[in-house]
Design a protein around this motif. Structure first.
Motif, PDB file in Angstrom:
ATOM      1  N   ALA A  81      -4.807 -22.802-141.413  1.00 42.32           N
ATOM      2  CA  ALA A  81      -6.307 -23.313-141.809  1.00 42.32           C
ATOM      3  C   ALA A  81      -5.946 -24.772-142.266  1.00 42.32           C
ATOM      4  O   ALA A  81      -6.690 -25.450-143.067  1.00 42.32           O
ATOM      5  CB  ALA A  81      -6.925 -22.578-142.948  1.00 42.32           C
ATOM      6  N   THR A  82      -5.221 -25.609-141.391  1.00 41.86           N
ATOM      7  CA  THR A  82      -4.846 -26.835-141.889  1.00 41.86           C
ATOM      8  C   THR A  82      -6.088 -27.652-141.718  1.00 41.86           C
ATOM      9  O   THR A  82      -6.015 -28.674-142.641  1.00 41.86           O
ATOM     10  CB  THR A  82      -3.687 -27.473-140.816  1.00 41.86           C
ATOM     11  N   VAL A  87     -10.056 -30.952-145.024  1.00 47.79           N
ATOM     12  CA  VAL A  87     -11.512 -31.416-145.316  1.00 47.79           C
ATOM     13  C   VAL A  87     -11.552 -31.375-146.724  1.00 47.79           C
ATOM     14  O   VAL A  87     -12.030 -32.195-147.550  1.00 47.79           O
ATOM     15  CB  VAL A  87     -12.561 -30.596-144.626  1.00 47.79           C
ATOM     16  N   VAL A  88     -10.953 -30.345-147.427  1.00 52.19           N
ATOM     17  CA  VAL A  88     -11.104 -30.016-148.853  1.00 52.19           C
ATOM     18  C   VAL A  88     -10.205 -31.280-149.672  1.00 52.19           C
ATOM     19  O   VAL A  88     -10.969 -31.878-150.327  1.00 52.19           O
ATOM     20  CB  VAL A  88     -10.541 -28.870-149.288  1.00 52.19           C
ATOM     21  N   MET A 115      -2.272 -39.256-149.953  1.00 53.06           N
ATOM     22  CA  MET A 115      -2.849 -37.774-149.699  1.00 53.06           C
ATOM     23  C   MET A 115      -4.163 -37.895-148.993  1.00 53.06           C
ATOM     24  O   MET A 115      -4.258 -37.078-148.144  1.00 53.06           O
ATOM     25  CB  MET A 115      -3.247 -37.460-151.306  1.00 53.06           C
ATOM     26  N   LEU A 116      -4.969 -39.045-149.161  1.00 48.27           N
ATOM     27  CA  LEU A 116      -6.284 -39.016-148.384  1.00 48.27           C
ATOM     28  C   LEU A 116      -5.692 -39.375-146.941  1.00 48.27           C
ATOM     29  O   LEU A 116      -6.397 -38.695-145.995  1.00 48.27           O
ATOM     30  CB  LEU A 116      -6.764 -40.241-148.767  1.00 48.27           C
ATOM     31  N   ALA A 117      -5.002 -40.210-146.587  1.00 48.54           N
ATOM     32  CA  ALA A 117      -4.314 -40.634-145.282  1.00 48.54           C
ATOM     33  C   ALA A 117      -3.903 -39.366-144.682  1.00 48.54           C
ATOM     34  O   ALA A 117      -3.963 -39.238-143.337  1.00 48.54           O
ATOM     35  CB  ALA A 117      -3.523 -41.801-145.277  1.00 48.54           C
ATOM     36  N   ALA A 118      -2.908 -38.484-145.566  1.00 45.62           N
ATOM     37  CA  ALA A 118      -2.241 -37.398-144.707  1.00 45.62           C
ATOM     38  C   ALA A 118      -3.403 -36.307-144.335  1.00 45.62           C
ATOM     39  O   ALA A 118      -3.302 -35.840-143.407  1.00 45.62           O
ATOM     40  CB  ALA A 118      -1.470 -36.876-145.817  1.00 45.62           C
ATOM     41  N   ALA A 119      -4.424 -36.024-145.362  1.00 47.21           N
ATOM     42  CA  ALA A 119      -5.306 -35.391-145.109  1.00 47.21           C
ATOM     43  C   ALA A 119      -6.180 -35.483-143.871  1.00 47.21           C
ATOM     44  O   ALA A 119      -6.650 -34.954-142.995  1.00 47.21           O
ATOM     45  CB  ALA A 119      -6.479 -35.089-146.353  1.00 47.21           C
TER      46      ALA A 119
END
Length: 146
Positions: A81-82, A87-88, A115-119
């Motif tokens: 569910a990557t 999105v979360v 973390m934002l960039a990775a998401a």
């Protein structure tokens, strides 16, 4: 330059590269929240931090953020569910930047920005071949053919 002397031979493995990003990002999310998950006192400290910054329902917000990060960390590691987990985490880390890092210097913002960039990467790219997402996609494709 002959093909054997270039790094082009790695091209066929490029979809496996994402696993390294999944592992470190997932580990970081779990590591950064495990103290709150396993200690109510630490969760209350985080809620206090949020309260001072005017976040509504600080204890609920603390639980929501901590468990979202912890669970999404696990999902990233296994590649399940990557895109949904991404999105979360995009929502979580935009909120973190606004709530905790407005006015901070770049080095203090860097972990949340990474973390934002990775998401964002996971949202657009997916989990890659070495993942449960890929396995489930292959099973679904096999069902459609049969």
């Amino acid at each position: 330059m002959p093909r054997t002397l270039t790094l082009n031979i790695l091209e066929k493995y490029k979809e496996y590269g994402v696993i390294f990003i999944r592992l470190i990002v997932g580990f970081h999310l779990i590591y950064g929240t495990q103290d709150n998950v396993f200690s109510y006192a630490r969760m209350e400290e985080f809620a206090g931090f949020l309260s001072v910054r005017g976040v509504p329902f600080p204890l609920f917000s603390a639980f929501l953020s901590v468990y979202a990060q912890f669970i999404c960390g696990i999902l990233f590691i296994v590649g399940l569910a990557t895109r949904y987990a991404a999105v979360v985490m995009i929502i979580n880390f935009i909120a973190a930047l606004v709530i905790a890092h407005i006015g901070d210097k770049y080095p203090n913002m860097f972990p949340a920005l990474m973390m934002l960039a990775a998401a964002c990467f996971f949202l657009l790219h997916g989990a890659g071949k070495a993942s449960f997402d890929s396995l489930l996609e292959k099973r679904e494709a096999a069902k459609e053919v049969a």
